[in-house]
Scaffold this active site. Structure first.
Site, PDB file in Angstrom:
ATOM      1  CD  GLU A  90      86.217 -33.996 -88.199  1.00  0.00           C
ATOM      2  OE1 GLU A  90      87.418 -32.597 -88.595  1.00  0.00           O
ATOM      3  OE2 GLU A  90      85.502 -34.152 -88.564  1.00  0.00           O
ATOM      4  CB  CYS A 103      80.761 -30.689 -83.456  1.00  0.00           C
ATOM      5  SG  CYS A 103      80.343 -31.950 -84.027  1.00  0.00           S
ATOM      6  CB  CYS A 110      82.241 -43.484 -88.819  1.00  0.00           C
ATOM      7  SG  CYS A 110      81.455 -44.439 -88.155  1.00  0.00           S
ATOM      8  CB  CYS A 114      76.395 -42.530 -94.010  1.00  0.00           C
ATOM      9  SG  CYS A 114      75.307 -43.427 -92.711  1.00  0.00           S
ATOM     10  CB  CYS A 117      79.401 -39.111 -94.221  1.00  0.00           C
ATOM     11  SG  CYS A 117      80.115 -39.421 -92.163  1.00  0.00           S
ATOM     12  N   GLY A 160      82.940 -40.635 -85.751  1.00  0.00           N
ATOM     13  CA  GLY A 160      82.338 -41.375 -85.286  1.00  0.00           C
ATOM     14  C   GLY A 160      80.768 -41.997 -84.415  1.00  0.00           C
ATOM     15  CD  GLU A 161      76.610 -44.875 -84.256  1.00  0.00           C
ATOM     16  OE1 GLU A 161      76.141 -43.828 -84.983  1.00  0.00           O
ATOM     17  OE2 GLU A 161      76.314 -44.823 -82.875  1.00  0.00           O
ATOM     18  CB  SER A 192      74.223 -37.222 -83.112  1.00  0.00           C
ATOM     19  OG  SER A 192      73.465 -37.030 -84.485  1.00  0.00           O
ATOM     20  CB  SER A 215      71.599 -40.400 -88.281  1.00  0.00           C
ATOM     21  OG  SER A 215      72.542 -39.703 -87.744  1.00  0.00           O
ATOM     22  CG  LEU A 216      64.605 -40.883 -90.338  1.00  0.00           C
ATOM     23  CD1 LEU A 216      64.678 -42.307 -89.063  1.00  0.00           C
ATOM     24  CD2 LEU A 216      63.413 -39.814 -89.716  1.00  0.00           C
ATOM     25  CG  HIS A 217      70.188 -38.945 -92.682  1.00  0.00           C
ATOM     26  ND1 HIS A 217      69.723 -38.142 -92.096  1.00  0.00           N
ATOM     27  CD2 HIS A 217      71.404 -39.790 -92.617  1.00  0.00           C
ATOM     28  CE1 HIS A 217      71.875 -37.535 -91.506  1.00  0.00           C
ATOM     29  NE2 HIS A 217      72.057 -38.499 -91.514  1.00  0.00           N
ATOM     30  CG  ASN A 291      79.177 -29.076 -95.423  1.00  0.00           C
ATOM     31  OD1 ASN A 291      79.957 -28.595 -96.564  1.00  0.00           O
ATOM     32  ND2 ASN A 291      79.560 -28.194 -94.034  1.00  0.00           N
ATOM     33  CB  CYS A 334      80.165 -34.907 -90.007  1.00  0.00           C
ATOM     34  SG  CYS A 334      80.498 -36.779 -89.846  1.00  0.00           S
TER      35      CYS A 334
HETATM   36  N1  SAH Z   1      77.383 -41.454 -86.691  1.00  0.00           N
HETATM   37  C1  SAH Z   1      76.729 -40.554 -85.995  1.00  0.00           C
HETATM   38  C2  SAH Z   1      77.079 -39.404 -84.928  1.00  0.00           C
HETATM   39  C3  SAH Z   1      78.215 -38.105 -86.317  1.00  0.00           C
HETATM   40  S1  SAH Z   1      77.335 -37.269 -87.995  1.00  0.00           S
HETATM   41  C4  SAH Z   1      75.384 -39.926 -86.488  1.00  0.00           C
HETATM   42  O1  SAH Z   1      75.441 -40.471 -88.184  1.00  0.00           O
HETATM   43  O2  SAH Z   1      74.360 -40.407 -86.443  1.00  0.00           O
HETATM   44  C5  SAH Z   1      77.527 -36.335 -87.083  1.00  0.00           C
HETATM   45  C6  SAH Z   1      75.674 -35.756 -88.144  1.00  0.00           C
HETATM   46  O3  SAH Z   1      76.050 -35.537 -89.766  1.00  0.00           O
HETATM   47  C7  SAH Z   1      74.529 -37.281 -88.652  1.00  0.00           C
HETATM   48  O4  SAH Z   1      73.928 -36.965 -88.479  1.00  0.00           O
HETATM   49  C8  SAH Z   1      75.235 -36.890 -90.019  1.00  0.00           C
HETATM   50  O5  SAH Z   1      74.527 -37.863 -90.988  1.00  0.00           O
HETATM   51  C9  SAH Z   1      75.693 -35.718 -90.526  1.00  0.00           C
HETATM   52  N2  SAH Z   1      76.606 -35.841 -91.535  1.00  0.00           N
HETATM   53  C10 SAH Z   1      77.443 -36.335 -91.976  1.00  0.00           C
HETATM   54  N3  SAH Z   1      78.070 -35.584 -93.301  1.00  0.00           N
HETATM   55  C11 SAH Z   1      77.143 -35.264 -93.403  1.00  0.00           C
HETATM   56  C12 SAH Z   1      77.204 -34.287 -94.634  1.00  0.00           C
HETATM   57  N4  SAH Z   1      77.892 -33.872 -95.647  1.00  0.00           N
HETATM   58  N5  SAH Z   1      76.725 -33.618 -94.863  1.00  0.00           N
HETATM   59  C13 SAH Z   1      75.570 -32.910 -94.156  1.00  0.00           C
HETATM   60  N6  SAH Z   1      75.620 -33.717 -92.463  1.00  0.00           N
HETATM   61  C14 SAH Z   1      76.440 -34.389 -92.477  1.00  0.00           C
HETATM   62 FE1  SF4 Z   2      79.665 -42.809 -89.377  1.00  0.00          FE
HETATM   63 FE2  SF4 Z   2      77.549 -40.992 -88.886  1.00  0.00          FE
HETATM   64 FE3  SF4 Z   2      79.463 -40.606 -91.240  1.00  0.00          FE
HETATM   65 FE4  SF4 Z   2      77.658 -41.990 -91.002  1.00  0.00          FE
HETATM   66  S1  SF4 Z   2      76.791 -40.349 -90.575  1.00  0.00           S
HETATM   67  S2  SF4 Z   2      79.529 -42.361 -91.785  1.00  0.00           S
HETATM   68  S3  SF4 Z   2      77.086 -43.049 -89.175  1.00  0.00           S
HETATM   69  S4  SF4 Z   2      79.392 -40.745 -88.222  1.00  0.00           S
END
Ligand code: SAH
Ligand code: SF4
Length: 349
Positions: A90, A103, A110, A114, A117, A160-161, A192, A215-217, A291, A334
């Site tokens: 998408e 985006c 991926c 995580c 996600c 994706g990563e 990212s 993407s620290l978190h 989200n 995402c």
């Molecule tokens: N894989 C890469 C890029 C795609 S995800 C990464 O993880 O950085 C892009 C961003 O969306 C990341 O910071 C990810 O942590 C965030 N993301 C994923 N799921 C989400 C959700 N449900 N709510 C808010 N942000 C989310």
């Molecule tokens: Fe992959 Fe980024 Fe989602 Fe983590 S947050 S599963 S690295 S797309």
């Protein structure tokens, strides 16, 4: 049918030369593609015989749109594309007063997984090819051109990563930045990553100064090992070290993303750990309210908690913004349109 964007400039010029056509035709074709043209017959400044040869040999894009959703009264549109071979991805277009941001996806699914996600919940599909990434941008340009807008920014924050599909991502950045194609400055392209350290180091050597988002978190390994499983291989301190080396090398401030999960990483302890990790660094913190994703144990914090966390982090001397959660109402974050389509497919099969 070969997607025309899969050919490099010199490959297309060779194809043209074989048909007795001058090299400058390549630039004319790219100019049309950059305006979003999808029909070779509409490229009226090309000779009819050349147009016919293009139609016979190439497709303008390999992406097939299969679903769209709209949010924010039309300011956000999300398209689900089917790829050759059947996987789907998408792309989301976000319109603002002063810019239009796409985006983009770099993989179908991926492999990082995580737990918060939506993308990570489905089995990994495959890496995208460079042309499949560029085609998402060309499609966005087509849509935006019809509204009198231009695509100005690209963020690799779809599915994706990107650092796990390094070669294609770097190639796609070069193509999108090429003034003869889309001409989007690398500074307006955000990559990212969940934190593949060797790739971050390699990216610093490419001489394409994209903006890096990490993407620290979580600021401690024990928590980040769970939220971003690649942390078990590349621990958080080493990751910040690699990101700061990138910042120094490129002069670009690094963005640190922090998805706020109620009770998990929005506590005063987390704010202090984040402050200790990034204080004094060339860094910007982006807080993203979670989200909601079905079948996960996570919840978004309420407004008051988001504000309190932001203030605590700011109090540590860091630059902080809370991300606009645009598109939430039409599942534009995402991975989430994809999830809906996958679920409905599973329900019918
Ligand atoms: N894989 C890469 C890029 C795609 S995800 C990464 O993880 O950085 C892009 C961003 O969306 C990341 O910071 C990810 O942590 C965030 N993301 C994923 N799921 C989400 C959700 N449900 N709510 C808010 N942000 C989310
Ligand atoms: Fe992959 Fe980024 Fe989602 Fe983590 S947050 S599963 S690295 S797309």
């Amino acid at each position: 049918m070969i997607p025309i964007v899969s050919l490099s400039a010199s490959e297309l010029e060779t194809w043209l030369a074989e048909r007795g056509q001058p090299a400058y035709r390549r630039k004319q074709i790219w100019t049309w593609l950059a305006r979003g043209a999808t029909d070779f017959n509409a490229m009226v400044d090309l000779p009819a015989s050349l147009r016919a040869a293009l139609v016979a040999d190439f497709s303008a894009t390999s992406l097939r749109p299969v679903a769209t959703s709209v949010a924010d009264r039309g300011l956000t549109t999300k398209t689900l594309f089917e790829l050759d071979g059947g996987h789907s991805i998408e792309a989301v277009v976000m319109r603002y007063a002063d810019r239009s941001t796409l985006c983009i996806s770099s993989q179908a699914g991926c492999p990082i997984g995580c737990p918060f996600c939506a993308t990570g919940k489905f089995p990994f599909g495959r890496n995208l090819k460079a042309h499949e990434i560029v085609e998402q941008a060309l499609d966005a340009e087509r849509v935006l051109a019809g509204e009198g807008r231009r695509l100005s920014h690209v963020v690799f924050m779809g599915m994706g990563e990107p650092m796990a599909n390094y070669g294609a991502v770097v190639e796609s950045v070069r193509r999108m930045a090429d003034p003869e194609l889309l001409g989007i400055s690398p500074r307006r392209i955000v990559v990212s990553t969940s934190g593949l350290i060797p790739r971050i180091a390699q990216l610093g050597e490419e001489k394409i100064p994209v903006t890096l988002a990490i993407s620290l978190h979580g600021a401690r390994d024990e928590l980040r090992d769970v939220l971003v499983p690649i942390n078990r291989k590349y621990p958080v301190r080493d990751l910040v070290g690699a990101a700061q080396a990138y910042a120094q090398k490129t002069g670009r401030r690094v963005s640190y993303e922090w998805v706020l999960l109620a009770g998990v990483n929005d506590t005063p302890r987390d704010a202090h750990e984040l402050g200790a990790l990034l204080r004094g660094k060339l860094a910007h913190v982006n807080l993203i309210p979670f989200n909601p994703v079905e079948d996960t144990p996570y919840h978004a914090p309420d407004r008051a908690s988001i504000k309190a966390f932001k203030e605590l982090v700011e109090g540590q001397g860091l630059n902080v913004t809370v991300r606009d959660t645009r598109g939430r109402e039409a599942d534009a974050a995402c991975g989430q349109l994809h999830e809906r389509v996958m679920r409905s497919r599973m329900a019918v099969s």
